[in-house]
Scaffold this motif. Structure first.
Motif, PDB file in Angstrom:
ATOM      1  N   LYS A  87       0.845  -1.190   0.000  1.00  0.00           N
ATOM      2  CA  LYS A  87       0.000   0.000   0.000  1.00  0.00           C
ATOM      3  C   LYS A  87       0.883   1.245   0.000  1.00  0.00           C
ATOM      4  O   LYS A  87       1.949   1.286   0.623  1.00  0.00           O
ATOM      5  N   LYS A  88       0.424   2.277  -0.705  1.00  0.00           N
ATOM      6  CA  LYS A  88       1.144   3.542  -0.741  1.00  0.00           C
ATOM      7  C   LYS A  88       0.679   4.414   0.416  1.00  0.00           C
ATOM      8  O   LYS A  88      -0.504   4.463   0.743  1.00  0.00           O
ATOM      9  N   ASP A  89       1.609   5.100   1.074  1.00  0.00           N
ATOM     10  CA  ASP A  89       1.255   6.011   2.152  1.00  0.00           C
ATOM     11  C   ASP A  89       0.661   7.280   1.556  1.00  0.00           C
ATOM     12  O   ASP A  89       1.085   7.772   0.512  1.00  0.00           O
ATOM     13  N   ALA A  90      -0.332   7.850   2.242  1.00  0.00           N
ATOM     14  CA  ALA A  90      -1.005   9.054   1.750  1.00  0.00           C
ATOM     15  C   ALA A  90      -0.467  10.304   2.448  1.00  0.00           C
ATOM     16  O   ALA A  90      -1.167  11.262   2.655  1.00  0.00           O
TER      17      ALA A  90
END
Length: 55
Positions: A51-54
């Motif tokens: 998952k990509k960090d926001a």
């Protein structure tokens, strides 16, 4: 070059969307013939993208 297949979770999400919009389909119960098993979920977890960090 053939198109890449969608993954297990993409297929599950797509079916849930179709059901929500009144397709008349239903999700298979765990252990039913044709339903994904524990091994399928373990295999999908190995190929999952992080998952990509926001931030």
């Amino acid at each position: 070059m053939p198109a890449k297949k969608k993954g297990l979770y993409a297929n599950i999400h797509a079916k849930q969307e179709r059901i929500a919009h009144g397709s008349g389909e239903h999700m298979r119960k765990p252990g039913a013939p044709g339903a994904p098993g524990k091994e399928d979920f373990e295999k999908a977890a190995k190929t999952a993208k992080p998952k990509k960090d926001a931030h």
